[in-house]
Enzyme design. Structure first.
Site, PDB file in Angstrom:
ATOM      1  N   SER A 138       0.862  -1.189   0.000  1.00  0.00           N
ATOM      2  CA  SER A 138       0.000   0.000   0.000  1.00  0.00           C
ATOM      3  C   SER A 138       0.891   1.230   0.000  1.00  0.00           C
ATOM      4  O   SER A 138       2.059   1.170   0.428  1.00  0.00           O
ATOM      5  CB  SER A 138      -0.864   0.011   1.268  1.00  0.00           C
ATOM      6  OG  SER A 138      -1.599   1.210   1.346  1.00  0.00           O
ATOM      7  N   TYR A 151      -1.789   0.074  10.607  1.00  0.00           N
ATOM      8  CA  TYR A 151      -1.772  -0.336   9.190  1.00  0.00           C
ATOM      9  C   TYR A 151      -0.446   0.080   8.559  1.00  0.00           C
ATOM     10  O   TYR A 151       0.163  -0.691   7.817  1.00  0.00           O
ATOM     11  CB  TYR A 151      -2.965   0.304   8.482  1.00  0.00           C
ATOM     12  CG  TYR A 151      -3.178  -0.153   7.044  1.00  0.00           C
ATOM     13  CD1 TYR A 151      -3.283  -1.509   6.726  1.00  0.00           C
ATOM     14  CD2 TYR A 151      -3.319   0.779   6.014  1.00  0.00           C
ATOM     15  CE1 TYR A 151      -3.504  -1.921   5.399  1.00  0.00           C
ATOM     16  CE2 TYR A 151      -3.550   0.384   4.705  1.00  0.00           C
ATOM     17  CZ  TYR A 151      -3.632  -0.971   4.399  1.00  0.00           C
ATOM     18  OH  TYR A 151      -3.854  -1.366   3.091  1.00  0.00           O
TER      19      TYR A 151
HETATM   20  N1  NAP Z   1      -8.699  -0.564  -1.006  1.00  0.00           N
HETATM   21  C1  NAP Z   1      -7.650   0.207  -0.837  1.00  0.00           C
HETATM   22  O1  NAP Z   1      -7.751   1.447  -0.784  1.00  0.00           O
HETATM   23  C2  NAP Z   1      -6.251  -0.399  -0.742  1.00  0.00           C
HETATM   24  C3  NAP Z   1      -5.168   0.461  -0.948  1.00  0.00           C
HETATM   25  C4  NAP Z   1      -3.875  -0.055  -0.857  1.00  0.00           C
HETATM   26  C5  NAP Z   1      -3.679  -1.382  -0.569  1.00  0.00           C
HETATM   27  N2  NAP Z   1      -4.743  -2.206  -0.354  1.00  0.00           N
HETATM   28  C6  NAP Z   1      -4.459  -3.608  -0.041  1.00  0.00           C
HETATM   29  O2  NAP Z   1      -4.939  -4.419  -1.097  1.00  0.00           O
HETATM   30  C7  NAP Z   1      -5.322  -5.698  -0.603  1.00  0.00           C
HETATM   31  C8  NAP Z   1      -6.753  -5.984  -1.023  1.00  0.00           C
HETATM   32  O3  NAP Z   1      -7.591  -4.960  -0.553  1.00  0.00           O
HETATM   33  P1  NAP Z   1      -9.074  -4.730  -1.087  1.00  0.00           P
HETATM   34  O4  NAP Z   1      -9.289  -3.279  -1.188  1.00  0.00           O
HETATM   35  O5  NAP Z   1      -9.344  -5.586  -2.238  1.00  0.00           O
HETATM   36  O6  NAP Z   1      -9.876  -5.197   0.213  1.00  0.00           O
HETATM   37  P2  NAP Z   1     -11.026  -6.288   0.439  1.00  0.00           P
HETATM   38  O7  NAP Z   1     -12.040  -6.178  -0.631  1.00  0.00           O
HETATM   39  O8  NAP Z   1     -11.428  -6.136   1.858  1.00  0.00           O
HETATM   40  O9  NAP Z   1     -10.254  -7.684   0.231  1.00  0.00           O
HETATM   41  C9  NAP Z   1      -9.442  -8.261   1.200  1.00  0.00           C
HETATM   42  C10 NAP Z   1      -9.307  -9.726   0.840  1.00  0.00           C
HETATM   43  O10 NAP Z   1      -8.428 -10.350   1.782  1.00  0.00           O
HETATM   44  C11 NAP Z   1      -9.043 -11.543   2.217  1.00  0.00           C
HETATM   45  N3  NAP Z   1      -8.568 -11.871   3.547  1.00  0.00           N
HETATM   46  C12 NAP Z   1      -8.629 -11.106   4.669  1.00  0.00           C
HETATM   47  N4  NAP Z   1      -8.128 -11.780   5.715  1.00  0.00           N
HETATM   48  C13 NAP Z   1      -7.752 -13.001   5.237  1.00  0.00           C
HETATM   49  C14 NAP Z   1      -7.190 -14.157   5.829  1.00  0.00           C
HETATM   50  N5  NAP Z   1      -6.923 -14.216   7.144  1.00  0.00           N
HETATM   51  N6  NAP Z   1      -6.927 -15.229   5.050  1.00  0.00           N
HETATM   52  C15 NAP Z   1      -7.204 -15.194   3.729  1.00  0.00           C
HETATM   53  N7  NAP Z   1      -7.755 -14.139   3.115  1.00  0.00           N
HETATM   54  C16 NAP Z   1      -8.023 -13.055   3.868  1.00  0.00           C
HETATM   55  C17 NAP Z   1     -10.534 -11.283   2.153  1.00  0.00           C
HETATM   56  O11 NAP Z   1     -11.261 -12.487   1.949  1.00  0.00           O
HETATM   57  P3  NAP Z   1     -12.019 -13.359   3.065  1.00  0.00           P
HETATM   58  O12 NAP Z   1     -12.657 -12.400   4.014  1.00  0.00           O
HETATM   59  O13 NAP Z   1     -12.998 -14.156   2.245  1.00  0.00           O
HETATM   60  O14 NAP Z   1     -10.949 -14.208   3.661  1.00  0.00           O
HETATM   61  C18 NAP Z   1     -10.635 -10.468   0.885  1.00  0.00           C
HETATM   62  O15 NAP Z   1     -10.712 -11.304  -0.251  1.00  0.00           O
HETATM   63  C19 NAP Z   1      -5.108  -5.646   0.910  1.00  0.00           C
HETATM   64  O16 NAP Z   1      -3.843  -6.199   1.215  1.00  0.00           O
HETATM   65  C20 NAP Z   1      -5.114  -4.142   1.203  1.00  0.00           C
HETATM   66  O17 NAP Z   1      -4.401  -3.843   2.369  1.00  0.00           O
HETATM   67  C21 NAP Z   1      -6.032  -1.743  -0.455  1.00  0.00           C
END
Ligand code: NAP
Length: 253
Positions: A138, A151
């Site tokens: 991130s 975070y």
């Molecule tokens: N959205 C943003 O603004 C943003 C910006 C920068 C970076 N990111 C990063 O990008 C990644 C994805 O984010 P996103 O925005 O797509 O969020 P999201 O829609 O909340 O997706 C998170 C994913 O991680 C999975 N997950 C969470 N805990 C887990 C565990 N213990 N074991 C296996 N899977 C797990 C969730 O699936 P289940 O609940 O089904 O396990 C879900 O598929 C994350 O690492 C986040 O920190 C996001």
């Protein structure tokens, strides 16, 4: 020969979009996350919407559980690409009011989860002769912001692991890429962060004309993994045009 990609956190947002893109690029894709029903639905959707898609295999995975990660490694067999995407943020408390259980949970998922899955699949990635680990960190892993402490700390650590891994694998046929997105409007990231409080979850995106969407990040991953094998894309920093820093977002309100 088709290559196999494993995407963690494939049940929503960036992970699901990445799985779709890699399937369209011709990979067999292993969809891994805790919610099996969502993985099954995504596998069906990809099968129906991506002409000539390879095998799309849903595998239930909790990256915080060694037994679950071991079961993933056993189910996967060969692996060319691992996208460590599972993760997220919890809360926006200051350091003074930090909820330590949330810090621990963020570290467990974003850092130890990444390491656990990487360790388990590294033999297969090396064995493939052309492996690639893509870590979704991130902008928060590079630029701290108030309320981001837990975070920020976890994603800074994920960045450090990413860099160490590239150093340690320099003599192996495995590339290591970090993708560090800024504000991405995904359906669940903010909802998870604010424990289902929809009003708070909507705030970060309020008035932001065009945040990134999950496909924008998936596009970065797809580009990095489709470069020739001798080309290592070290890091992709990607933000919406209206964002210059975590705290410097242009809002039309
Ligand atoms: N959205 C943003 O603004 C943003 C910006 C920068 C970076 N990111 C990063 O990008 C990644 C994805 O984010 P996103 O925005 O797509 O969020 P999201 O829609 O909340 O997706 C998170 C994913 O991680 C999975 N997950 C969470 N805990 C887990 C565990 N213990 N074991 C296996 N899977 C797990 C969730 O699936 P289940 O609940 O089904 O396990 C879900 O598929 C994350 O690492 C986040 O920190 C996001």
């Amino acid at each position: 020969m088709r290559k196999t990609a494993v995407v963690t956190g494939a049940s929503s947002g960036i992970g699901a979009a990445t799985a779709r893109r890699l399937a369209a690029e011709g990979f067999h894709v292993v969809l891994a996350a805790r919610r099996r029903d969502r993985l099954d639905a995504l596998a069906k959707e990809i099968g129906e919407s991506v002409p000539g898609a390879g095998r799309i295999v849903p595998v239930e995975l909790d990256v915080t559980s060694q037994a679950s990660v071991d079961a993933l490694a056993a189910a996967v067999g060969g692996c060319h690409v691992l996208v460590n995407n599972a993760g997220g943020a919890l809360g926006l408390e200051s350091v003074a009011t930090a909820v330590l259980d949330e810090w621990r949970a963020m570290y467990d998922t974003n850092v130890l989860g990444l390491v656990r899955v990487t360790k388990a699949l590294l033999p297969a990635l090396i064995e493939s002769g052309n492996g690639h680990v893509v870590n979704i960190t991130s902008l928060a892993g590079h630029v701290p912001y108030e309320g981001g402490g837990g975070y920020n700390a976890a994603k800074h650590a994920a960045y450090a692991v990413n860099e160490v891994l590239r150093l340690e694998l320099v003599a192996q046929p495995v590339r290591v890429t970090e993708v560090a997105p800024g504000l991405v409007k995904t359906e669940e990231f903010s909802l998870v962060r604010f424990h289902g409080d929809e009003e708070r979850a909507a705030k970060p995106y309020e008035g932001v004309p065009e945040p990134l969407v999950a496909d924008d990040v998936a596009d970065c991953v797809a580009w990095a993994v489709t470069r020739p094998p001798h080309v290592n894309i070290d890091r992709i920093d990607v933000q919406p045009r209206v964002q210059a820093a975590p705290h410097r977002l242009h809002r039309e309100i």
